[in-house]
Write a protein that holds these residues in place. Structure first.
Motif, PDB file in Angstrom:
ATOM      1  N   GLN A  24       0.835  -1.188   0.000  1.00 56.13           N
ATOM      2  CA  GLN A  24       0.000   0.000   0.000  1.00 56.13           C
ATOM      3  C   GLN A  24       0.879   1.251   0.000  1.00 56.13           C
ATOM      4  O   GLN A  24       2.108   1.159   0.111  1.00 56.13           O
ATOM      5  N   ASN A  25       0.246   2.413  -0.144  1.00 57.15           N
ATOM      6  CA  ASN A  25       0.994   3.669  -0.117  1.00 57.15           C
ATOM      7  C   ASN A  25       1.621   3.881   1.261  1.00 57.15           C
ATOM      8  O   ASN A  25       1.117   3.394   2.275  1.00 57.15           O
ATOM      9  N   ASP A  26       2.731   4.611   1.291  1.00 50.17           N
ATOM     10  CA  ASP A  26       3.418   4.871   2.548  1.00 50.17           C
ATOM     11  C   ASP A  26       2.524   5.663   3.497  1.00 50.17           C
ATOM     12  O   ASP A  26       1.634   6.420   3.074  1.00 50.17           O
ATOM     13  N   ASP A  27       2.749   5.481   4.799  1.00 50.31           N
ATOM     14  CA  ASP A  27       1.929   6.177   5.789  1.00 50.31           C
ATOM     15  C   ASP A  27       2.385   7.627   5.959  1.00 50.31           C
ATOM     16  O   ASP A  27       3.225   8.127   5.216  1.00 50.31           O
ATOM     17  N   MET A  28       1.861   8.317   6.967  1.00 46.72           N
ATOM     18  CA  MET A  28       2.152   9.733   7.182  1.00 46.72           C
ATOM     19  C   MET A  28       3.622   9.973   7.518  1.00 46.72           C
ATOM     20  O   MET A  28       4.166  11.042   7.237  1.00 46.72           O
ATOM     21  N   ASP A  29       4.278   8.976   8.108  1.00 47.71           N
ATOM     22  CA  ASP A  29       5.697   9.105   8.461  1.00 47.71           C
ATOM     23  C   ASP A  29       6.618   8.564   7.375  1.00 47.71           C
ATOM     24  O   ASP A  29       7.807   8.330   7.632  1.00 47.71           O
ATOM     25  N   ASN A  30       6.058   8.327   6.168  1.00 50.20           N
ATOM     26  CA  ASN A  30       6.823   7.807   5.030  1.00 50.20           C
ATOM     27  C   ASN A  30       7.397   6.412   5.306  1.00 50.20           C
ATOM     28  O   ASN A  30       8.462   6.059   4.782  1.00 50.20           O
ATOM     29  N   ASN A  31       6.710   5.634   6.120  1.00 46.63           N
ATOM     30  CA  ASN A  31       7.106   4.247   6.352  1.00 46.63           C
ATOM     31  C   ASN A  31       6.361   3.342   5.369  1.00 46.63           C
ATOM     32  O   ASN A  31       5.162   3.520   5.140  1.00 46.63           O
ATOM     33  N   HIS A  32       7.080   2.381   4.805  1.00 45.35           N
ATOM     34  CA  HIS A  32       6.450   1.422   3.896  1.00 45.35           C
ATOM     35  C   HIS A  32       5.496   0.522   4.684  1.00 45.35           C
ATOM     36  O   HIS A  32       5.764   0.165   5.841  1.00 45.35           O
ATOM     37  N   ASN A  33       4.395   0.140   4.039  1.00 46.43           N
ATOM     38  CA  ASN A  33       3.467  -0.770   4.702  1.00 46.43           C
ATOM     39  C   ASN A  33       2.751  -1.616   3.664  1.00 46.43           C
ATOM     40  O   ASN A  33       2.592  -1.216   2.510  1.00 46.43           O
ATOM     41  N   PHE A  34       2.353  -2.798   4.102  1.00 45.97           N
ATOM     42  CA  PHE A  34       1.596  -3.717   3.247  1.00 45.97           C
ATOM     43  C   PHE A  34       0.543  -4.420   4.099  1.00 45.97           C
ATOM     44  O   PHE A  34       0.597  -4.402   5.330  1.00 45.97           O
ATOM     45  N   TYR A  35      -0.425  -5.046   3.393  1.00 41.57           N
ATOM     46  CA  TYR A  35      -1.540  -5.722   4.049  1.00 41.57           C
ATOM     47  C   TYR A  35      -1.452  -7.221   3.784  1.00 41.57           C
ATOM     48  O   TYR A  35      -0.872  -7.659   2.769  1.00 41.57           O
ATOM     49  N   SER A  36      -2.069  -7.992   4.671  1.00 41.99           N
ATOM     50  CA  SER A  36      -2.110  -9.445   4.504  1.00 41.99           C
ATOM     51  C   SER A  36      -3.467  -9.960   4.972  1.00 41.99           C
ATOM     52  O   SER A  36      -4.111  -9.368   5.841  1.00 41.99           O
ATOM     53  N   VAL A  37      -3.892 -11.073   4.383  1.00 42.29           N
ATOM     54  CA  VAL A  37      -5.142 -11.735   4.781  1.00 42.29           C
ATOM     55  C   VAL A  37      -4.828 -13.212   4.988  1.00 42.29           C
ATOM     56  O   VAL A  37      -4.007 -13.803   4.273  1.00 42.29           O
ATOM     57  N   SER A  38      -5.487 -13.798   5.995  1.00 45.55           N
ATOM     58  CA  SER A  38      -5.170 -15.169   6.378  1.00 45.55           C
ATOM     59  C   SER A  38      -6.448 -15.927   6.713  1.00 45.55           C
ATOM     60  O   SER A  38      -7.529 -15.351   6.866  1.00 45.55           O
ATOM     61  N   SER A  39      -6.292 -17.245   6.861  1.00 42.42           N
ATOM     62  CA  SER A  39      -7.424 -18.094   7.243  1.00 42.42           C
ATOM     63  C   SER A  39      -7.859 -17.879   8.678  1.00 42.42           C
ATOM     64  O   SER A  39      -8.910 -18.389   9.084  1.00 42.42           O
ATOM     65  N   ASP A  40      -7.067 -17.161   9.482  1.00 40.20           N
ATOM     66  CA  ASP A  40      -7.487 -16.882  10.854  1.00 40.20           C
ATOM     67  C   ASP A  40      -8.493 -15.738  10.934  1.00 40.20           C
ATOM     68  O   ASP A  40      -8.877 -15.319  12.035  1.00 40.20           O
ATOM     69  N   GLY A  41      -8.917 -15.198   9.765  1.00 42.63           N
ATOM     70  CA  GLY A  41      -9.947 -14.175   9.734  1.00 42.63           C
ATOM     71  C   GLY A  41      -9.455 -12.763   9.950  1.00 42.63           C
ATOM     72  O   GLY A  41     -10.267 -11.846  10.078  1.00 42.63           O
TER      73      GLY A  41
END
Length: 696
Positions: free
Chosen positions: A436-453
């Motif tokens: 995803q786009n970097d946050d307000m502090d210019n930190n890289h971030n990504f999302y994940s989805v799993s079978s644990d809901g």
């Protein structure tokens, strides 16, 4: 009932105290005689109490009958602390609940004092003097006799005899005692010799030993430590002299050091040049070997498309395979957005009974014989994603629930970031990750989805991954009642997700139950919309690259469906007669998409040409039992890559009929760029915005 003193003593020894009534009689003369022998002062009150005369009673004393006074009361003495808490509970990770602790510490410490002094006349002090080799007079050890008894064996002389024997300096004389300084007496309970503080203290061997070794070990170790101290002093002197020499280096030394530095730098540069040159040379050799494939990739166009009108074909190009990953399945594919010839392949297994190692490999179209990068993993990889702006960062999801980030610029095969149980890792397999786009502090971030809901956001902060739970999936939004009345939502297993291309907070999540939830990053407690999409698990869900309302989904129930997210029913439904492993929109047209099935067939659709059937259905596997798992379009070139469950990745070129662009009519100005694709899809949607859906 009278009880003798012997019975009372026996009761106390057994751990119980027997209380008697005050009126019980005893033998007065016998007890008085015994008290006199033991030196016990009874006093006048004792006699008065024993005779029953002048006994004073407090006004609030309880009046007891004769039978109650004769009753025996037993009190048991135990080692339990009455003030120790009995209701301590501790959390049991095995049973996931708080359990009372059966073992309670009953010891109560009232006073503690660590002493280091000894009385000079005590037995311990005498033994220490004897051990240190002091004169016999002071080293006399008490043998247990009474102090008043005379000791004829004592060799000590009186003080007056010391003047007569002035010529002899005896060690036991008073003069020697006054001149000599007594050594410090150490406490044997808080004492450690210097020799006992080292692990390596071997006795020194003697080649020519004329005398027997000393009996005292302490004297031998003391001699050794003197030798050791002398050696240490000598080494310190040598180091100081070396430092002085280094402080003023000569010109020759400077020249030699500079030459050495130059040699090491040139050697490393030469190795780097050779490595780079060998890669280029390997690519040249492979392009010469597969020159016909390279020519087809660059120039070949299937001329038979002119006679087919609507149908197209797929031309097989390179096949990528790594020998050490033969038994692994292709579980993820992703093109590099910056270097369009480079793509990543995630290797693992969908057979959950045979889980083991995995592998992350990178291939280039310029060299199909060997991977560009290889990263072996301890757990199977199920998904990956390459950062669009920083193409050297790769997010990976594993079967064991971990997520990791690899940096292609860093040396080594370990990830630079990896989640753990302490940092919020998933408890079930991770099915998809997305940058995803970097946050307000210019930190890289990504999302994940799993079978644990859980849908989790991971932020790269310094040297760790910081997680934030975005949403927890539940079945139908229903809440189940727990055993104690606590409401616990029934967890839904997430299998895929995708974020909107234009609306940053909007994303879709596919579940194992066949439903698709439209969610928002800002609402973690509810879904914006829920679509009853499929009867089996949703394998993939993806937004259209051009139209903001359209998305596509596929499932193991053999169907591919196209949706308008403002409508609860699908716009198109295609039955492919086999379980669909993956689906992908083309990057050049809003109406073209492709899907792969478990029977080894690639299906390519163009809704602008045919809204009911695929314009290309072509098997691309060598063996019938081989299953296709994933498909990806190249962002620029007219090729696709497909992976199978045998570890092979095949590249295919689309024929001209599969990548047609709309023709502009006479007298009409057609919009340019992405606007054309939006208009194409909008026309299709306008035709289908009726109660009935198009089904094939």
């Amino acid at each position: 009932m009278p009880v003798s003193n012997n019975n009372v003593a026996a009761s106390v020894r057994k751990g119980s105290i027997v209380q008697k009534a005050p009126g019980a009689k005893s033998n007065k003369t016998a007890s008085k005689k015994k008290d006199e022998e033991e030196g016990v002062d009874t006093g006048d009150g004792w006699d008065e109490w024993s005779h029953g005369k002048g006994l004073t009673k407090p006004p609030d004393q309880l009046e007891l009958t004769e039978d109650e006074l004769k009753t025996e009361l037993t009190r048991i003495l135990t080692a339990n602390n009455p003030h120790a808490p009995q209701n301590i509970v501790r959390y049991s990770f095995k049973e996931r609940s708080y359990k009372p602790t059966s073992v309670v510490d009953q010891m109560a410490v009232h006073f503690v004092l660590d002493g280091s002094l000894l009385h000079q006349d005590s037995d311990e002090a005498r033994r220490l003097r004897a051990k240190e080799g002091l004169p016999e007079e002071t080293a006399t050890v008490d043998t247990g006799t009474e102090p008043d008894e005379e000791k004829p064996e004592t060799p000590a002389t009186p003080v007056e005899d010391g003047g007569e024997a002035g010529e002899e300096d005896r060690p036991d004389s008073v003069a020697s005692k006054t001149d000599k300084k007594e050594p410090k007496i150490t406490n044997q309970f808080n004492f450690s010799e210097r020799a006992s503080q080292t692990l390596n203290n071997p006795l020194r061997e003697r080649s020519c030993q004329t005398e027997p070794p000393p009996r005292s070990i302490f004297s031998a170790t003391a001699n050794q430590w003197e030798i050791y101290d002398a050696y240490v002093e000598e080494l310190q002197k040598q180091e100081k002299s070396k430092e002085k020499q280094k402080a003023v280096p000569s010109k020759k030394d400077n020249d030699i050091s500079k030459k050495k530095m130059m040699l090491t730098e040139t050697q490393s540069d030469d190795i780097g040049k050779v490595d780079k040159a060998s890669k280029i040379f390997e690519r040249m050799v492979n392009q010469n070997i597969f020159d016909d494939i390279a020519q087809d990739f660059k120039y070949f166009e299937d001329a038979s498309d002119e006679f087919r009108e609507q149908e197209g074909t797929l031309l097989p190009l390179w096949k990528f395979q790594y020998d050490k990953a033969k038994r692994l399945s292709v579980t993820a594919l992703c093109w590099n957005k910056k270097y369009q010839d480079l793509f990543a392949v995630g290797m693992g297994s969908y057979d959950f009974s045979k889980q083991g190692r995995g592998m992350l490999v990178f291939y280039s179209l310029k060299n199909s014989a060997f991977p560009e990068y290889i990263y072996p993993t301890s757990s199977g990889i199920l998904c990956l994603d390459i950062h669009e702006q920083h193409s050297y960062l790769v997010a990976v999801g594993f079967y064991d629930g971990c997520v990791a980030v690899y940096n292609l610029k860093e040396e080594g095969v370990e990830p630079v970031y990896k989640s753990t149980a302490k940092t919020g890792k998933h408890t079930d397999p991770v099915w998809q990750v997305h940058w995803q786009n970097d946050d307000m502090d210019n930190n890289h971030n990504f999302y994940s989805v799993s079978s644990d809901g859980r849908v989790v956001s991971w932020t790269l902060v310094k040297n760790e991954l910081v997680f934030t739970d975005i949403i927890r999936l539940s079945l139908n939004g229903a809440v189940s009642e727990g055993p104690e009345g606590a409401q616990q939502p029934s967890i839904a297993c997430g299998t895929s997700f995708d974020f909107h291309k234009q609306i940053d907070y909007l994303f879709l999540v596919g579940t194992e139950e066949g439903k698709i939830h439209k969610c928002s990053k800002t609402y973690s407690s509810q879904f914006l919309e829920t679509y009853d999409a499929h009867s089996m698990a949703v394998d993939a869900v993806k937004w259209n690259h051009f139209h903001p309302k359209v998305f596509i989904s596929c499932s193991s129930d053999w169907t591919v469906k196209i949706w308008d997210h403002t409508i609860n029913t699908p716009m198109f439904t295609f039955d492919l007669l086999a379980a669909v492993g993956d689906v992908a929109w083309s990057p050049y047209s809003s109406t073209v998409f492709a899907a792969v099935t478990t029977d080894g067939t690639v299906h390519v659709f163009d809704l602008n040409i045919n809204k009911y059937e695929a314009i290309c259905q072509q098997p691309v596997v060598a063996k019938k039992k081989t299953k296709l798992t994933h498909i990806e379009f190249n962002p620029i070139y007219p090729i696709i890559i497909v992976g199978d469950d045998r570890g092979y990745v095949t590249s295919l070129k689309l024929s001209p009929n599969l990548r047609k662009k709309p023709k502009s009519k006479k007298g009409q100005d057609m919009p340019k760029g992405p606007e054309v694709e939006v208009v194409k899809m909008e026309k299709l949607l306008s035709l289908l915005r009726e109660p009935e859906q198009s089904t094939v």
